[in-house]
Design a protein around this motif. Sequence first.
Motif, PDB file in Angstrom:
ATOM      1  N   PRO A 115       0.862  -1.262  -0.080  1.00  0.00           N
ATOM      2  CA  PRO A 115       0.129  -0.011   0.026  1.00  0.00           C
ATOM      3  C   PRO A 115       0.859   1.401   0.144  1.00  0.00           C
ATOM      4  O   PRO A 115       0.426   2.195  -0.739  1.00  0.00           O
ATOM      5  N   SER A 116       2.077   1.227   0.721  1.00  0.00           N
ATOM      6  CA  SER A 116       2.913   2.264   0.663  1.00  0.00           C
ATOM      7  C   SER A 116       3.428   3.001  -0.726  1.00  0.00           C
ATOM      8  O   SER A 116       3.816   3.882  -0.730  1.00  0.00           O
ATOM      9  N   LYS A 117       3.491   1.922  -1.481  1.00  0.00           N
ATOM     10  CA  LYS A 117       4.037   2.063  -2.882  1.00  0.00           C
ATOM     11  C   LYS A 117       2.857   2.333  -3.904  1.00  0.00           C
ATOM     12  O   LYS A 117       3.171   2.664  -5.125  1.00  0.00           O
ATOM     13  N   ILE A 118       1.740   2.320  -3.450  1.00  0.00           N
ATOM     14  CA  ILE A 118       0.680   2.437  -4.551  1.00  0.00           C
ATOM     15  C   ILE A 118       0.576   3.956  -4.878  1.00  0.00           C
ATOM     16  O   ILE A 118      -0.018   4.680  -3.613  1.00  0.00           O
ATOM     17  N   LEU A 119       0.312   4.433  -6.124  1.00  0.00           N
ATOM     18  CA  LEU A 119       0.502   5.875  -6.335  1.00  0.00           C
ATOM     19  C   LEU A 119      -0.922   6.389  -6.288  1.00  0.00           C
ATOM     20  O   LEU A 119      -1.946   5.558  -6.879  1.00  0.00           O
ATOM     21  N   PRO A 120      -1.245   7.543  -6.342  1.00  0.00           N
ATOM     22  CA  PRO A 120      -2.555   8.104  -6.471  1.00  0.00           C
ATOM     23  C   PRO A 120      -2.984   7.988  -7.964  1.00  0.00           C
ATOM     24  O   PRO A 120      -2.360   8.085  -8.880  1.00  0.00           O
ATOM     25  N   SER A 121      -4.447   7.773  -7.875  1.00  0.00           N
ATOM     26  CA  SER A 121      -4.808   7.641  -9.395  1.00  0.00           C
ATOM     27  C   SER A 121      -4.881   9.223 -10.113  1.00  0.00           C
ATOM     28  O   SER A 121      -5.662   9.848  -9.709  1.00  0.00           O
ATOM     29  N   GLY A 122      -3.886   9.346 -10.853  1.00  0.00           N
ATOM     30  CA  GLY A 122      -3.942  10.469 -11.710  1.00  0.00           C
ATOM     31  C   GLY A 122      -4.721  10.693 -12.970  1.00  0.00           C
ATOM     32  O   GLY A 122      -5.497   9.781 -13.245  1.00  0.00           O
ATOM     33  N   HIS A 129       2.337  14.740 -13.590  1.00  0.00           N
ATOM     34  CA  HIS A 129       2.675  14.668 -12.524  1.00  0.00           C
ATOM     35  C   HIS A 129       2.619  12.854 -12.269  1.00  0.00           C
ATOM     36  O   HIS A 129       2.169  12.003 -12.823  1.00  0.00           O
ATOM     37  N   VAL A 130       3.415  12.779 -11.299  1.00  0.00           N
ATOM     38  CA  VAL A 130       3.732  11.361 -10.708  1.00  0.00           C
ATOM     39  C   VAL A 130       2.313  10.802 -10.368  1.00  0.00           C
ATOM     40  O   VAL A 130       1.501  11.402  -9.775  1.00  0.00           O
ATOM     41  N   GLY A 131       1.912   9.622 -11.049  1.00  0.00           N
ATOM     42  CA  GLY A 131       0.414   8.879 -10.787  1.00  0.00           C
ATOM     43  C   GLY A 131      -0.378   9.356 -11.993  1.00  0.00           C
ATOM     44  O   GLY A 131      -1.225   8.412 -12.085  1.00  0.00           O
ATOM     45  N   ASP A 132       0.120  10.063 -12.689  1.00  0.00           N
ATOM     46  CA  ASP A 132      -0.580  10.426 -14.182  1.00  0.00           C
ATOM     47  C   ASP A 132      -0.278   9.040 -15.031  1.00  0.00           C
ATOM     48  O   ASP A 132       0.809   8.274 -14.784  1.00  0.00           O
ATOM     49  N   SER A 133      -0.857   8.613 -16.380  1.00  0.00           N
ATOM     50  CA  SER A 133      -0.591   7.737 -17.015  1.00  0.00           C
ATOM     51  C   SER A 133      -0.612   8.258 -18.403  1.00  0.00           C
ATOM     52  O   SER A 133      -1.442   9.126 -18.648  1.00  0.00           O
ATOM     53  N   LEU A 134       0.152   7.476 -19.277  1.00  0.00           N
ATOM     54  CA  LEU A 134       0.169   7.866 -20.620  1.00  0.00           C
ATOM     55  C   LEU A 134      -0.434   6.584 -21.632  1.00  0.00           C
ATOM     56  O   LEU A 134      -0.070   5.495 -21.306  1.00  0.00           O
ATOM     57  N   LEU A 135      -1.652   6.868 -22.451  1.00  0.00           N
ATOM     58  CA  LEU A 135      -2.289   5.903 -23.057  1.00  0.00           C
ATOM     59  C   LEU A 135      -1.845   5.960 -24.795  1.00  0.00           C
ATOM     60  O   LEU A 135      -1.937   6.955 -25.156  1.00  0.00           O
ATOM     61  N   PHE A 136      -1.090   4.902 -25.024  1.00  0.00           N
ATOM     62  CA  PHE A 136      -0.562   4.766 -26.502  1.00  0.00           C
ATOM     63  C   PHE A 136      -1.652   3.963 -27.224  1.00  0.00           C
ATOM     64  O   PHE A 136      -1.662   2.681 -26.792  1.00  0.00           O
TER      65      PHE A 136
END
Length: 271
Positions: A136-143, A172-179
């Motif tokens: 849980p400590s390594k789970i990033l927020p949902s960006g 930002h950290v937690g964001d995602s790129l959709l290719f």
Amino acid sequence: MAKTIFGFVLLVITTFTVLLGCCSATVHKVGGSDGWTAKEDDTWTDRPEYHVGDSLIFEYDRNLSDVTQVSGGLEYEFCDSSFPKAVYNTGHDVVTLKEPGSYYFITSNHTQCTSGQKLDVLVTHDPSSPIPPPSPSKILPSGNIYKVGDSKRWSVYDSEFYYQWSKEKQFHVGDSLLFEYNNKVNDVFEISGDLEFLYCDPISPVAVHKTGHDLVKLTEPGIHYFISSEPGHCEAGLKLQVVVGPTANVPKLSPLERLTRWLDSFMFNHH
């Protein structure tokens, strides 16, 4: 009790398989009976697959050599040990491969390195073993999820198109790129540095994506680089550089909520 299975892979690497319960990890002795030493010919090429959790054993004379882990293909190619990621010098070093991606090892003895004392390995997840969820400590927020290229998707379009697309956004950290792309004619290679990006060099990828619908989580701040490895595509402008800032301010979530969001992201990426 762990059971060790001995196997010999050509003349290069002796492999031991350690079975632990339902899962397995393999220990590869680099160089086989010769150990970590210079090779006059390209005897490092016939190698097994490497998986997360495997280990490499380097045995050598510590008075003559060491094991220097470098960050990219160019440092590896030119035997440049100026900025190592890690240095091992006990003469009997065990390096565990904890993450997927490319690993590069050289000796800081330049003469020995140019004579062939270097090793590159590509590490993947073992398809026979489940990928454990992070703590849980390594789970990033949902960006935010950004569809690369928007309606243009990930394809050859214009030499400045993806530069402008990225420049207009804040990541930002937690964001995602959709290719999204046609995986019969394209792919996504994440690479490690400016030179690889500038010269469209796909030789030393950090990660490779080929599904045609790839969701890439931005887990670290800094500059992230993506190119297509297809001939001519990157040179025509199919390359992306994104600058990722720290985690944006988001409401604090309970461990259960964070785990739920991670599971949602995992299912989206593997549907």
